[in-house]
Enzyme design. Structure first.
Site, mmCIF file in Angstrom:
data_model
loop_
_atom_site.group_PDB
_atom_site.id
_atom_site.type_symbol
_atom_site.label_atom_id
_atom_site.label_comp_id
_atom_site.label_asym_id
_atom_site.label_seq_id
_atom_site.Cartn_x
_atom_site.Cartn_y
_atom_site.Cartn_z
ATOM 1 N N ILE A 1 -24.002 -15.376 11.877
ATOM 2 C CA ILE A 1 -24.289 -16.653 11.026
ATOM 3 C C ILE A 1 -23.671 -17.884 11.533
ATOM 4 O O ILE A 1 -23.947 -18.674 11.236
ATOM 5 C CB ILE A 1 -23.733 -16.302 9.942
ATOM 6 C CG1 ILE A 1 -22.101 -16.015 9.560
ATOM 7 C CG2 ILE A 1 -24.493 -15.035 9.019
ATOM 8 C CD1 ILE A 1 -21.635 -16.128 8.279
ATOM 9 N N HIS B 1 -17.172 -4.265 17.350
ATOM 10 C CA HIS B 1 -18.856 -4.858 17.173
ATOM 11 C C HIS B 1 -18.983 -5.404 18.768
ATOM 12 O O HIS B 1 -17.806 -6.065 19.169
ATOM 13 C CB HIS B 1 -19.212 -5.749 16.275
ATOM 14 C CG HIS B 1 -18.038 -6.912 16.077
ATOM 15 N ND1 HIS B 1 -16.740 -6.753 15.481
ATOM 16 C CD2 HIS B 1 -18.042 -8.098 16.537
ATOM 17 C CE1 HIS B 1 -16.189 -7.887 15.566
ATOM 18 N NE2 HIS B 1 -16.976 -8.803 16.174
ATOM 19 N N HIS C 1 -20.900 -8.627 20.979
ATOM 20 C CA HIS C 1 -21.421 -9.989 20.809
ATOM 21 C C HIS C 1 -22.456 -9.961 21.800
ATOM 22 O O HIS C 1 -21.760 -9.680 23.137
ATOM 23 C CB HIS C 1 -20.421 -11.236 20.907
ATOM 24 C CG HIS C 1 -19.490 -11.357 19.614
ATOM 25 N ND1 HIS C 1 -19.847 -12.141 18.495
ATOM 26 C CD2 HIS C 1 -18.410 -10.565 19.582
ATOM 27 C CE1 HIS C 1 -18.560 -11.965 17.930
ATOM 28 N NE2 HIS C 1 -17.930 -11.282 18.194
#
Length: 117
Positions: free
Chosen positions: A36, A103, A105
């Site tokens: 986001i 996570h 990227h």
């Protein structure tokens, strides 16, 4: 318990469908969605559906899912038609980690400098 969804984890809620995301890929073990607050023209996060606080703990506890995560990062780069890209795992707040759910990227679409900052 590690591996179990955490009630206070943003990414666990996204993986469970409780919070919407712009999903680009999904497998049995991973979910990939657009960041986001993108830091590059292409900025996709790839998360495991199980909860582990960072990539190292995921790899130690569930190496097959860690491999799935890395494979999916490559799949995302391919589908986004990135010829060059960077896969980043931040570990700890001092390294820029803000969501303590493992996570990756996937960043691309512009030149990447080294060192990264």
């Amino acid at each position: 318990m590690v591996g179990e969804p955490q009630d206070d984890c943003l990414f666990c809620k996204i993986a469970a469908g409780q919070i919407p995301a712009d999903v680009v890929r999904e497998t049995e073990t991973t979910l990939a969605f657009r960041d986001i607050s993108p830091q590059a023209p292409t900025h996709v996060l790839v998360i495991p559906k199980v909860h582990h606080p960072d990539a190292a703990s995921l790899a130690a506890a569930e190496p097959a899912i860690a491999a799935d995560l890395l494979r999916e990062a490559g799949q995302v780069a391919g589908e986004e038609k990135l010829k060059s890209y960077r896969i980043v795992f931040n570990t700890g707040s001092g390294a820029g980690q803000t969501v303590f759910h493992a996570h990756a990227h996937v960043l691309g679409g512009r030149g990447m400098q080294w060192p990264p900052g």
